[in-house]
Design a protein around this motif. Structure first.
Motif, short mmCIF file in Angstrom:
data_model
loop_
_atom_site.label_atom_id
_atom_site.label_comp_id
_atom_site.label_asym_id
_atom_site.label_seq_id
_atom_site.Cartn_x
_atom_site.Cartn_y
_atom_site.Cartn_z
N GLY A 162 62.24 12.91 28.12
CA GLY A 162 61.31 12.62 27.04
C GLY A 162 61.91 12.97 25.69
N LEU A 163 61.07 13.25 24.71
CA LEU A 163 61.52 13.60 23.37
C LEU A 163 61.94 15.06 23.37
CD1 LEU A 163 58.66 11.84 21.40
CD2 LEU A 163 61.04 11.11 21.47
N VAL A 164 63.20 15.33 23.08
CA VAL A 164 63.74 16.68 23.14
C VAL A 164 63.46 17.41 21.83
CG1 VAL A 164 65.80 18.09 23.47
CG2 VAL A 164 65.51 15.97 24.77
N VAL A 165 62.78 18.55 21.94
CA VAL A 165 62.44 19.34 20.75
C VAL A 165 63.64 20.21 20.40
CG1 VAL A 165 60.82 20.96 19.71
CG2 VAL A 165 60.04 19.38 21.50
N ALA A 166 64.35 19.83 19.36
CA ALA A 166 65.56 20.56 18.93
C ALA A 166 65.75 20.36 17.43
CB ALA A 166 66.79 20.06 19.68
N ARG A 167 66.27 21.37 16.78
CA ARG A 167 66.50 21.30 15.34
C ARG A 167 67.73 20.47 15.03
NH1 ARG A 167 67.20 27.09 12.90
NH2 ARG A 167 69.00 26.94 14.28
N GLU A 168 68.69 20.41 15.98
CA GLU A 168 70.00 19.84 15.70
C GLU A 168 70.07 18.33 15.72
OE1 GLU A 168 69.28 21.92 18.12
OE2 GLU A 168 70.34 23.80 17.82
N ILE A 197 59.98 17.80 25.59
CA ILE A 197 60.56 18.89 26.37
C ILE A 197 61.46 19.71 25.43
CG2 ILE A 197 62.54 17.49 27.13
CD1 ILE A 197 62.45 19.07 29.80
N SER A 198 61.43 21.03 25.57
CA SER A 198 62.32 21.85 24.74
C SER A 198 63.76 21.64 25.19
CB SER A 198 61.95 23.33 24.85
OG SER A 198 62.38 23.88 26.09
N GLY A 217 66.78 10.40 43.09
CA GLY A 217 65.93 9.37 42.50
C GLY A 217 65.45 9.79 41.12
N PRO A 218 64.39 9.14 40.61
CA PRO A 218 63.92 9.46 39.26
C PRO A 218 63.27 10.83 39.19
CG PRO A 218 62.44 7.89 40.33
CD PRO A 218 63.63 8.02 41.22
N VAL A 219 63.58 11.56 38.11
CA VAL A 219 62.98 12.87 37.85
C VAL A 219 62.61 12.91 36.37
CG1 VAL A 219 63.29 15.37 37.97
CG2 VAL A 219 64.52 13.90 39.58
N ASN A 220 61.32 13.02 36.09
CA ASN A 220 60.89 13.09 34.70
C ASN A 220 61.22 14.46 34.12
OD1 ASN A 220 59.81 10.53 34.83
ND2 ASN A 220 57.70 11.21 35.13
N LEU A 221 61.95 14.47 33.00
CA LEU A 221 62.26 15.70 32.29
C LEU A 221 61.38 15.75 31.05
CD1 LEU A 221 64.57 15.71 34.31
CD2 LEU A 221 66.11 16.44 32.50
N THR A 222 60.16 16.23 31.27
CA THR A 222 59.17 16.36 30.21
C THR A 222 58.36 17.62 30.49
OG1 THR A 222 57.47 15.12 31.44
CG2 THR A 222 58.92 13.84 30.02
N ALA A 223 57.72 18.16 29.45
CA ALA A 223 56.83 19.30 29.63
C ALA A 223 55.65 18.89 30.52
CB ALA A 223 56.34 19.80 28.28
N PRO A 224 54.98 19.85 31.15
CA PRO A 224 53.92 19.51 32.11
C PRO A 224 52.78 18.68 31.54
CG PRO A 224 54.57 21.81 32.37
CD PRO A 224 55.26 21.31 31.15
N ALA A 270 53.84 10.84 30.39
CA ALA A 270 54.58 11.07 31.64
C ALA A 270 54.52 12.54 32.04
CB ALA A 270 56.04 10.64 31.47
N ARG A 271 54.32 12.78 33.34
CA ARG A 271 54.31 14.14 33.88
C ARG A 271 55.50 14.35 34.79
NH1 ARG A 271 51.15 16.31 37.06
NH2 ARG A 271 51.22 18.37 36.13
N PRO A 272 56.06 15.56 34.84
CA PRO A 272 57.25 15.85 35.66
C PRO A 272 56.89 16.25 37.08
CG PRO A 272 56.71 17.77 34.35
CD PRO A 272 55.67 16.72 34.00
N ALA A 273 56.29 15.35 37.83
CA ALA A 273 55.78 15.69 39.16
C ALA A 273 56.89 16.21 40.07
CB ALA A 273 55.10 14.47 39.79
N ARG A 274 58.02 15.52 40.13
CA ARG A 274 59.07 15.93 41.07
C ARG A 274 59.74 17.24 40.66
NH1 ARG A 274 61.44 9.91 42.64
NH2 ARG A 274 59.55 9.30 43.77
N LEU A 275 59.85 17.45 39.37
CA LEU A 275 60.42 18.71 38.89
C LEU A 275 59.53 19.88 39.31
CD1 LEU A 275 63.03 19.14 37.32
CD2 LEU A 275 61.68 19.10 35.21
N LEU A 276 58.23 19.74 39.12
CA LEU A 276 57.29 20.80 39.47
C LEU A 276 57.24 21.01 40.99
CD1 LEU A 276 54.42 19.94 36.97
CD2 LEU A 276 55.97 21.90 36.85
N GLU A 277 57.22 19.91 41.73
CA GLU A 277 57.17 20.02 43.20
C GLU A 277 58.41 20.72 43.76
OE1 GLU A 277 56.81 15.98 44.36
OE2 GLU A 277 54.69 15.81 43.75
#
Length: 295
Positions: A162-168, A197-198, A217-224, A270-277
């Motif tokens: 997702g959108l990465v929260v970063a200053r850089e 996601i941070s 397979g696909p893994v969503n990298l987003t905050a919950p 989008a939710r990170p279902a597979r990451l959390l599971e």
């Protein structure tokens, strides 16, 4: 481990390399120019060339290279560059890894939540189908290009970031200066969902995929819990202690950004279902935590 990384000079790639090296891993960075350091290896994604000797002995490959989505207006030529840089590069890495006598155990290939297109207020996880439009079509081809690796028995995961929260860099690299100056505000009506996601959690999630044998397979990298642009704007104002009273009208975004504006104004919940599971624990699940970590 010995780990190969493409896109190592980008926001995510450079942070990943630092993290891996801090824990004692050997990193091989693939670059398109002549190698200038002992940890660099040459590749030419447009011509499909990857130095097989540099891949040899790698336990994992993390493929993050690709032209920036928001770096230029989407002319026909730049849309082709966005697509080719992802599809051709992924195909080159996947074929080279598959051809090794001892291929890596895992390929983590970059992708994006743009795969789902505009989902409105509908929650989607990794089982949702692809959306419609330019970015979803790119993501579909991007992921399909890794098929040679999967067919060769390499565990292949697609990091739909997702959108990465970063200053850089990234989206927030552009937002922070505006809000600090007191001229930040919601985009359009502000009701579109942002799956964020941070940077810390992004890197931790990539490493989690490397280290978790069953994750493929696909893994969503987003905050919950994704938030609306209006909620994100209000959080930015609170954390930075600045007003956020100047909304950017949709018509102005379309004038400045062209076709890209439709994706800025679009909604991805989008939710990170597979990451959390798989047991991943977020360090910065909330937007204010992620913003403070970036600052």
């Amino acid at each position: 481990m010995r780990i190969a990384v493409t896109g190592s000079t980008g926001l995510i790639g450079s942070a990943l390399v630092r993290s891996l090296r801090a824990d004692g891993h050997e990193v091989v960075r693939f670059v398109r120019r002549p190698p200038a350091a002992g940890d660099e290896a040459r590749w030419d994604p447009a011509r499909g060339h990857v130095d097989p000797a540099a891949l040899a002995g790698c336990a994992a490959v993390v493929h993050l290279a690709g032209a920036g989505i928001g770096e230029h207006r989407w002319t026909a030529a730049y849309k082709k560059e966005i697509r080719d840089s992802r599809v051709l590069g992924t195909a080159a890495i996947a074929k080279a890894a598959a051809a090794l006598d001892e291929p890596p155990a895992v390929l983590v290939s970059g992708s994006a939540v743009g795969y789902y297109g505009d989902t409105g207020d509908r929650v989607v996880d990794e089982d949702a189908p692809a959306g419609h439009g330019f970015l979803p079509s790119v993501c579909v081809e991007w992921e399909a290009a890794a098929e040679p690796a999967r067919a060769a028995g390499i565990r292949t995961a697609f990091a739909r970031t997702g959108l990465v929260v970063a200053r850089e860099g990234g989206a927030w690299g552009k937002l922070f200066p505006l809000f600090r100056a007191g001229i930040g505000g919601r985009l359009g009506n502000g009701r579109q969902y942002w799956s964020y996601i941070s940077l810390h959690d992004e890197i931790a999630a990539l490493r989690h995929i490397i280290d978790t044998p069953g994750l493929a397979g696909p893994v969503n990298l987003t905050a919950p819990e994704p938030l609306t642009n209006r909620q994100v704007t209000e959080a930015m104002a609170r954390v930075l202690r600045r007003p956020a009273l100047l909304p950017v009208p949709a018509v102005a975004l379309r004038t400045v950004l062209g076709e890209l504006a439709e994706d800025v104004l679009g909604s991805q919940r989008a939710r990170p279902a597979r990451l959390l599971e798989s047991g991943f624990v977020f360090r910065h699940p909330g937007i204010e935590d992620a913003l403070r970590a970036a600052l």
